[in-house]
Design an enzyme around this catalytic site. Structure first.
Site, PDB file in Angstrom:
ATOM      1  N   TYR A  44     -20.266 -12.734 -67.323  1.00  0.00           N
ATOM      2  CA  TYR A  44     -19.865 -11.340 -67.080  1.00  0.00           C
ATOM      3  C   TYR A  44     -18.771 -10.858 -68.025  1.00  0.00           C
ATOM      4  CZ  TYR A  44     -22.712 -11.395 -62.912  1.00  0.00           C
ATOM      5  OH  TYR A  44     -23.790 -11.457 -62.058  1.00  0.00           O
ATOM      6  N   ASN A 103     -24.332 -17.858 -65.970  1.00  0.00           N
ATOM      7  CA  ASN A 103     -23.981 -16.538 -65.457  1.00  0.00           C
ATOM      8  C   ASN A 103     -22.759 -16.080 -66.243  1.00  0.00           C
ATOM      9  OD1 ASN A 103     -25.917 -17.269 -63.637  1.00  0.00           O
ATOM     10  ND2 ASN A 103     -24.594 -17.230 -61.833  1.00  0.00           N
ATOM     11  N   GLU A 150     -23.102 -21.144 -59.380  1.00  0.00           N
ATOM     12  CA  GLU A 150     -21.673 -20.913 -59.581  1.00  0.00           C
ATOM     13  C   GLU A 150     -20.812 -21.815 -58.703  1.00  0.00           C
ATOM     14  OE1 GLU A 150     -20.842 -16.728 -59.290  1.00  0.00           O
ATOM     15  OE2 GLU A 150     -22.183 -16.236 -60.935  1.00  0.00           O
ATOM     16  N   HIS A 174     -26.830 -20.470 -52.913  1.00  0.00           N
ATOM     17  CA  HIS A 174     -26.031 -19.349 -53.397  1.00  0.00           C
ATOM     18  C   HIS A 174     -25.020 -19.019 -52.292  1.00  0.00           C
ATOM     19  CE1 HIS A 174     -26.042 -15.933 -56.508  1.00  0.00           C
ATOM     20  NE2 HIS A 174     -25.043 -15.634 -55.702  1.00  0.00           N
ATOM     21  N   ARG A 196     -35.506 -14.267 -60.004  1.00  0.00           N
ATOM     22  CA  ARG A 196     -34.624 -15.309 -59.472  1.00  0.00           C
ATOM     23  C   ARG A 196     -34.105 -14.852 -58.109  1.00  0.00           C
ATOM     24  NH1 ARG A 196     -28.507 -16.460 -60.611  1.00  0.00           N
ATOM     25  NH2 ARG A 196     -28.354 -18.406 -59.445  1.00  0.00           N
ATOM     26  N   GLU A 216     -27.569 -14.780 -64.829  1.00  0.00           N
ATOM     27  CA  GLU A 216     -26.955 -13.544 -64.329  1.00  0.00           C
ATOM     28  C   GLU A 216     -26.185 -12.890 -65.465  1.00  0.00           C
ATOM     29  OE1 GLU A 216     -24.426 -13.658 -60.856  1.00  0.00           O
ATOM     30  OE2 GLU A 216     -25.781 -15.059 -59.843  1.00  0.00           O
TER      31      GLU A 216
END
Ligand code: IFM
Length: 457
Positions: A290, A288, A162, A117, A78, A363
């Site tokens: 985290y 994504n 995002e 992005h 990606r 991600e």
């Protein structure tokens, strides 16, 4: 780590990067400035005054990087397309992505481009940026241009990455480019980023209906710090702005009513007709993930800033007094709490509360301050992080979630936005003085995971 967790055949194993964070060569071949080229030159905007001017020079070293990917056994890569590079005069910038895609395909690696992005052309920011509706139409034009050139060889496309960060860190807290602190504008930016997604999907699908389209959103598991009413309501607000404000328009074609009420004082009233445009059928959704947000709500506390070394202003439009107390869980070098169970929670929630769509982790990774010892980086912390999160993915698949692939962030150490080069997320270490690449222990570990089809005993 315990027990093998073997993923279904055909599961995609990938790694991700983004243009401004890795490419460098910011004025090569006619590339014009993006908002990040401008923002990094603002004193105090980026730790150490770092810039993406050189980054890890992926623009010139992509063949070496593709060879690294092949050695790791990645099935998918990606990357993001730089808008201003792709629109450089004479097609010289777009030719870079053409070469990259061909090199990936030659190496047996599926290209997964993301079209946005965070590197908005500076000229569009000068005309008002994402708060201005026309930007969404300009994005759709750009998406169609790139897709017209690469769509014959690239099947999977992601539109925006995002949008929460682009809108609320870019236009509310000002921690990211373009560094504006205008909460009302941030809401419009979010809306136009989603509109941009919808218009781009429409435009690209009209060119090639067989290609597959989606977006990548950053989602969190969200938990109140206690049963107190203020904490429960703060968690609802954070979940609302972080997760549902994006998922509901994209997948359900409506904004969550409670969030609209939270932000009422900012006069946010998007046209109903836009919701149908945003709610284009998508073929996949990128997540994504985290960390988890544990949230408390103290109306008397100072606003909690975002995660940036300089954060002073809240991105939480409509709920500026929410706070994120530590729960005592271990953290990565970003100070983000490590909680793989939150990833399974997010996946299962998506499966239960939204229409069925193929899901990808686009991600997931851990950033640290780390340097090589004896020629390599022994990054046991990153291995533990990835192992735990892959097992959470495996659990989610076991619970029926249609998760089809996993891209770790990131292939290479790179420019970590307001943190500059001070935090490293790569499987592969980059010496920023020589640009020499050296696989870390996590790269060897991931290669073995891919070879086996999942983390082992
Ligand atoms: O580096 C970023 C990436 O650009 C977007 N998602 C989070 C990563 C780590 O902060």
């Amino acid at each position: 780590m315990s027990g093998a967790a073997i993923f279904p055949d055909g599961f995609r194993w990938g790694a991700a990067t983004a243009a401004y964070q890795v490419e460098g060569a910011t004025s090569a071949d006619g590339r014009a400035p993006s908002v990040w080229d401008t923002f990094v030159r603002r004193p105090g905007a980026v730790l150490g005054g770092d810039t993406g001017d050189v980054a890890v020079d992926h623009y010139h070293r992509f063949r070496e990087d593709v060879a690294i990917m092949r050695d790791l056994g990645l099935t998918s890569y990606r990357f993001s397309v730089s808008w201003t590079r792709a629109q450089a005069p004479g097609g010289r910038g777009l030719a870079f992505y053409d070469r990259l895609v061909d090199a990936l395909l030659d190496a047996g690696i599926e290209p997964w481009p993301t079209l946005y992005h965070w590197d908005l052309p500076q000229t569009l920011e000068d005309a008002g940026g994402w708060p201005v509706r026309d930007t969404a139409h300009r994005f759709a034009d750009y998406a169609a241009e790139v897709h017209a050139v690469l769509g014959d060889r690239v099947r999977n496309w992601l539109t925006v990455n995002e949008p929460w960060c682009a809108a609320f860190l870019g236009y509310a807290s000002g921690d990211h480019a373009p560094g504006r602190r205008e909460p009302a504008a941030a809401l419009h930016a979010a809306h136009h980023l989603m509109l941009a997604h919808g218009l781009a999907v429409q435009a690209m699908r009209a060119q090639r209906p067989d290609n597959l389209f989606g977006a990548a959103v950053n989602l969190y598991a969200v938990t109140p710090a206690s049963d107190a009413e203020a904490d429960v309501d703060a968690a609802r607000r954070v979940d609302g702005l972080q997760n549902r404000f994006f998922l509901d328009p994209l997948l359900l074609g409506r904004y969550p009513g409670d969030v609209l009420a939270d932000v009422e004082r900012y006069g946010f009233a998007p046209p109903d007709a836009d919701l149908a445009l945003i709610n284009q059928p998508v073929d996949h959704l990128g997540i994504n993930y985290y960390s988890r947000h544990t949230v408390s709500g103290d109306p008397d506390s100072a606003p909690q800033a975002a995660s940036s070394p300089f954060a002073e202003h809240s991105p939480w439009v409509g709920s500026e007094h929410v706070r994120f107390p530590s729960t005592g869980r271990p953290t990565t070098g970003m100070g983000w709490e490590i909680d793989p169970s939150g990833l399974a929670e997010v996946l299962v929630r998506l499966h239960r509360e939204y229409p069925a769509v193929d899901l990808y982790i686009t991600e997931n990774g851990a950033g640290y301050q780390e340097e090589p010892a004896n020629g390599t980086v022994h990054d046991a912390g990153r291995i533990g992080y990835l192992d735990g999160h892959l097992r959470a993915c495996h659990d989610a698949i076991g619970a029926g979630v249609p998760l089809r692939g996993y891209f770790t962030w990131s292939l290479l150490d790179n420019f970590e936005w307001a943190w500059g080069y001070s935090r490293r997320f790569g499987l592969v270490h980059v010496d920023y003085a020589t640009l020499r690449r050296a696989p870390k222990d996590s790269a060897r570990w991931y290669a073995e995971v891919i070879r086996r089809g999942g983390p082992g005993e």
